[in-house]
Design a protein around this motif. Structure first.
Motif, PDB file in Angstrom:
ATOM      1  N   ILE A  18       3.551 -41.016  12.072  1.00 28.08           N
ATOM      2  CA  ILE A  18       2.661 -42.066  12.596  1.00 28.08           C
ATOM      3  C   ILE A  18       3.151 -42.673  13.910  1.00 28.08           C
ATOM      4  O   ILE A  18       2.451 -43.480  14.505  1.00 28.08           O
ATOM      5  CB  ILE A  18       2.392 -43.164  11.541  1.00 28.08           C
ATOM      6  CG1 ILE A  18       3.654 -43.951  11.207  1.00 28.08           C
ATOM      7  CG2 ILE A  18       1.746 -42.577  10.300  1.00 28.08           C
ATOM      8  CD1 ILE A  18       3.441 -45.162  10.283  1.00 28.08           C
ATOM      9  N   GLY A  21       4.717 -48.232  13.139  1.00 26.05           N
ATOM     10  CA  GLY A  21       3.894 -48.893  12.137  1.00 26.05           C
ATOM     11  C   GLY A  21       4.614 -50.022  11.440  1.00 26.05           C
ATOM     12  O   GLY A  21       5.832 -50.201  11.563  1.00 26.05           O
ATOM     13  N   THR A  23       5.574 -52.061   7.814  1.00 24.52           N
ATOM     14  CA  THR A  23       6.040 -51.627   6.507  1.00 24.52           C
ATOM     15  C   THR A  23       4.860 -51.197   5.642  1.00 24.52           C
ATOM     16  O   THR A  23       4.915 -50.169   4.965  1.00 24.52           O
ATOM     17  CB  THR A  23       6.842 -52.755   5.824  1.00 24.52           C
ATOM     18  OG1 THR A  23       7.950 -53.097   6.672  1.00 24.52           O
ATOM     19  CG2 THR A  23       7.357 -52.343   4.471  1.00 24.52           C
ATOM     20  N   LYS A  24       3.782 -51.953   5.683  1.00 25.22           N
ATOM     21  CA  LYS A  24       2.608 -51.618   4.861  1.00 25.22           C
ATOM     22  C   LYS A  24       1.992 -50.285   5.276  1.00 25.22           C
ATOM     23  O   LYS A  24       1.463 -49.552   4.451  1.00 25.22           O
ATOM     24  CB  LYS A  24       1.566 -52.743   4.880  1.00 25.22           C
ATOM     25  CG  LYS A  24       0.816 -52.917   6.170  1.00 25.22           C
ATOM     26  CD  LYS A  24      -0.259 -53.997   6.039  1.00 25.22           C
ATOM     27  CE  LYS A  24      -1.137 -54.035   7.259  1.00 25.22           C
ATOM     28  NZ  LYS A  24      -2.032 -52.915   7.400  1.00 25.22           N
ATOM     29  N   ASP A  25       2.087 -49.920   6.558  1.00 22.85           N
ATOM     30  CA  ASP A  25       1.572 -48.632   7.028  1.00 22.85           C
ATOM     31  C   ASP A  25       2.379 -47.480   6.420  1.00 22.85           C
ATOM     32  O   ASP A  25       1.814 -46.444   6.067  1.00 22.85           O
ATOM     33  CB  ASP A  25       1.634 -48.538   8.550  1.00 22.85           C
ATOM     34  CG  ASP A  25       0.776 -49.590   9.239  1.00 22.85           C
ATOM     35  OD1 ASP A  25      -0.285 -49.955   8.683  1.00 22.85           O
ATOM     36  OD2 ASP A  25       1.165 -50.055  10.331  1.00 22.85           O
ATOM     37  N   GLU A  28       1.395 -47.162   2.747  1.00 20.50           N
ATOM     38  CA  GLU A  28       0.073 -46.530   2.599  1.00 20.50           C
ATOM     39  C   GLU A  28       0.161 -45.013   2.655  1.00 20.50           C
ATOM     40  O   GLU A  28      -0.623 -44.316   2.010  1.00 20.50           O
ATOM     41  CB  GLU A  28      -0.882 -47.040   3.681  1.00 20.50           C
ATOM     42  CG  GLU A  28      -1.388 -48.432   3.439  1.00 20.50           C
ATOM     43  CD  GLU A  28      -2.219 -48.982   4.587  1.00 20.50           C
ATOM     44  OE1 GLU A  28      -2.546 -48.212   5.543  1.00 20.50           O
ATOM     45  OE2 GLU A  28      -2.549 -50.173   4.557  1.00 20.50           O
ATOM     46  N   LYS A  29       1.100 -44.468   3.422  1.00 23.54           N
ATOM     47  CA  LYS A  29       1.244 -43.019   3.578  1.00 23.54           C
ATOM     48  C   LYS A  29       2.032 -42.375   2.431  1.00 23.54           C
ATOM     49  O   LYS A  29       2.065 -41.156   2.327  1.00 23.54           O
ATOM     50  CB  LYS A  29       1.966 -42.695   4.891  1.00 23.54           C
ATOM     51  CG  LYS A  29       1.131 -42.940   6.112  1.00 23.54           C
ATOM     52  CD  LYS A  29       0.051 -41.903   6.186  1.00 23.54           C
ATOM     53  CE  LYS A  29      -0.293 -41.547   7.611  1.00 23.54           C
ATOM     54  NZ  LYS A  29      -1.223 -40.435   7.651  1.00 23.54           N
ATOM     55  N   ILE A  63       6.920 -54.140  14.202  1.00 23.52           N
ATOM     56  CA  ILE A  63       6.383 -52.791  14.273  1.00 23.52           C
ATOM     57  C   ILE A  63       7.579 -51.860  14.467  1.00 23.52           C
ATOM     58  O   ILE A  63       8.331 -51.998  15.436  1.00 23.52           O
ATOM     59  CB  ILE A  63       5.369 -52.642  15.419  1.00 23.52           C
ATOM     60  CG1 ILE A  63       4.190 -53.590  15.184  1.00 23.52           C
ATOM     61  CG2 ILE A  63       4.898 -51.192  15.540  1.00 23.52           C
ATOM     62  CD1 ILE A  63       3.194 -53.637  16.310  1.00 23.52           C
TER      63      ILE A  63
END
Length: 122
Positions: A18, A21, A23-25, A28-29, A63
């Motif tokens: 990615i 990103g 932490t939540k990104d 999600e992956k 980020i």
């Protein structure tokens, strides 16, 4: 450079994919069952401490982005395997692939041709 744990490697693979990103990104992956936010956040902080990632602050959030490229880590990991398991011998590595991983003659011929091409480029 230090070796990554499985959890660290999982996070790094996602960040390499990615590019950057939150932490939540990263979460999600991840495949289910997804780890807790705090668990991933801790792994990210460890990776930052090891110098694998860095962050930029945007308001109250961070980020994260890789500092070490995937290719840099691949080279490190491969060199470690070569040194520790094959005594830095490509002959030992190929012998292992042929014997233990049932590499067929066609694949071995392709490997030899690739090595010849690389040798001729030097």
């Amino acid at each position: 450079m230090r070796e990554l744990t499985k959890a660290e490697e999982q996070v790094m693979l996602i960040l390499w994919e990615i590019k950057e990103g939150l932490t939540k990104d990263v979460i999600e992956k991840m495949d289910p069952p997804k780890p807790a936010y705090n668990t991933v956040s801790t792994v990210i902080r460890v990776l930052e401490g090891k110098g694998f990632i860095d962050h930029k602050a945007v308001g109250n959030t961070h980020i994260y982005f890789p500092v070490i490229t995937e290719d840099q880590y691949k080279h490190f990991a491969f060199d470690k395997v070569m040194n520790n398991y094959f005594e830095n011998s490509y002959e030992s590595l190929v012998s292992f692939l042929v014997k233990e991983k049932n590499m067929d003659m066609e694949a071995l011929d392709e490997l030899i041709q690739m090595a010849e091409k690389l040798k001729n480029k030097k």
